[in-house]
Design a protein around this motif. Structure first.
Motif, mmCIF file in Angstrom:
data_model
loop_
_atom_site.group_PDB
_atom_site.id
_atom_site.type_symbol
_atom_site.label_atom_id
_atom_site.label_comp_id
_atom_site.label_asym_id
_atom_site.label_seq_id
_atom_site.Cartn_x
_atom_site.Cartn_y
_atom_site.Cartn_z
ATOM 1 N N LYS A 141 -53.997 0.245 -39.959
ATOM 2 C CA LYS A 141 -53.359 1.411 -39.263
ATOM 3 C C LYS A 141 -54.169 1.626 -37.952
ATOM 4 O O LYS A 141 -55.384 1.824 -38.159
ATOM 5 C CB LYS A 141 -53.420 2.650 -40.225
ATOM 6 C CG LYS A 141 -52.710 3.863 -39.435
ATOM 7 C CD LYS A 141 -52.966 5.179 -40.523
ATOM 8 C CE LYS A 141 -52.390 6.275 -39.621
ATOM 9 N NZ LYS A 141 -52.422 7.353 -40.667
ATOM 10 N N SER A 143 -55.381 3.974 -35.294
ATOM 11 C CA SER A 143 -55.524 5.466 -34.983
ATOM 12 C C SER A 143 -56.773 5.844 -34.234
ATOM 13 O O SER A 143 -57.584 4.642 -34.267
ATOM 14 C CB SER A 143 -55.446 6.212 -36.643
ATOM 15 O OG SER A 143 -56.705 6.092 -37.251
ATOM 16 N N THR A 144 -56.760 7.131 -33.802
ATOM 17 C CA THR A 144 -57.988 7.313 -33.035
ATOM 18 C C THR A 144 -59.156 7.437 -33.834
ATOM 19 O O THR A 144 -60.135 6.875 -33.572
ATOM 20 C CB THR A 144 -57.550 8.770 -32.350
ATOM 21 O OG1 THR A 144 -56.393 8.851 -31.417
ATOM 22 C CG2 THR A 144 -58.898 9.069 -31.588
ATOM 23 N N SER A 145 -59.000 8.023 -35.222
ATOM 24 C CA SER A 145 -60.031 7.687 -36.071
ATOM 25 C C SER A 145 -60.484 6.451 -36.333
ATOM 26 O O SER A 145 -61.808 6.553 -36.402
ATOM 27 C CB SER A 145 -59.582 8.677 -37.207
ATOM 28 O OG SER A 145 -60.580 8.766 -38.361
ATOM 29 N N ASN A 146 -59.689 5.517 -36.725
ATOM 30 C CA ASN A 146 -60.256 4.213 -36.979
ATOM 31 C C ASN A 146 -60.929 3.592 -35.953
ATOM 32 O O ASN A 146 -61.861 2.903 -36.032
ATOM 33 C CB ASN A 146 -58.884 3.337 -37.403
ATOM 34 C CG ASN A 146 -58.472 3.949 -38.785
ATOM 35 O OD1 ASN A 146 -59.227 4.698 -39.574
ATOM 36 N ND2 ASN A 146 -57.339 3.456 -39.235
#
Length: 224
Positions: A141, A143-146
């Motif tokens: 995934k 995402s910004t967090s990853n």
């Protein structure tokens, strides 16, 4: 500070390298009567008969101090290495045949380098254990967090690589420079000068450590 400078012949700028409040790159300096060791959190002054370790209360130094005490407490006959060249004129006392006692300062340097290498190896393993799951998560995934997790791991990897390279470069520089290597052979220099170091006379057979405090409140622990 002045007492240490007088005892070791080190200038004030060398002692500043050992201040835990200041940030200096890893380095090993060979001086006339002492070796200055600044490897990560291991900061020490090594002479031909004793080693002064800076900031001994640091929890990260506990394994190092334990290993140093254990290594120096071993009988000299146990720690001998095969002789590659030279003899008594090298400042070593032969045990038998081609075996000889490694100089005190080289025993200490060996422990310093081994401990630093183990710490960096541990950091690498921890970073590796975090990197693979983070990359797998990013693959699954985006995402910004990853992405932020992977970026932080990459930054830590770059910093660790730089520190490892600095230690490696410093060691290679010493090994490639015969003058620097001779400067670190303190035992041989003492033998050539005919100087008897009296600091080891009153040390007991167990070679215990004792705290050393100077008037500047700089804390060292000394092993002989």
């Amino acid at each position: 500070r002045h007492r240490i400078m007088e005892m070791t012949g080190l200038p004030a700028r060398d002692l500043r390298m050992l201040d835990p409040l200041l940030s200096y790159p890893s380095t090993i300096l060979g001086r006339d009567r002492a070796i200055v060791v600044n490897l990560e959190h291991v900061r020490a002054i090594v002479t031909a008969a004793e080693v002064l370790v800076r900031d001994p209360s640091n929890p990260r130094l506990r394994p190092f101090l334990q290993e140093l005490h254990a290594r120096l407490a071993l009988p000299d006959a146990v720690t001998t290495n095969p002789a590659t060249d030279g003899g008594d004129d090298q400042g070593n006392v032969p045990i038998s045949g081609s075996a000889k006692i490694p100089p005190f300062e080289f025993k200490v340097l060996e422990v310093c380098l081994e401990h630093t290498s183990k710490c960096m190896e541990t950091e690498t393993s921890v970073l590796e254990s975090e990197a693979y799951p983070a990359l797998d998560e990013l693959t699954t995934k985006v995402s910004t967090s990853n992405l932020d997790d992977v970026r932080q791991i990459k930054n830590r990897l770059v910093q660790l690589s730089g520190r490892v390279q600095k230690v490696r470069d410093d060691i290679e520089h010493l090994l490639d420079d015969d003058t620097d290597m001779c400067e670190m052979y303190l035992t041989r220099k003492l033998a050539f000068q005919g100087v008897n170091n009296e600091s080891s006379v009153n040390v007991d057979s167990n070679k215990h450590a004792f705290p050393d405090h100077d008037h500047d409140h700089e804390k060292y622990v000394t092993y002989s």
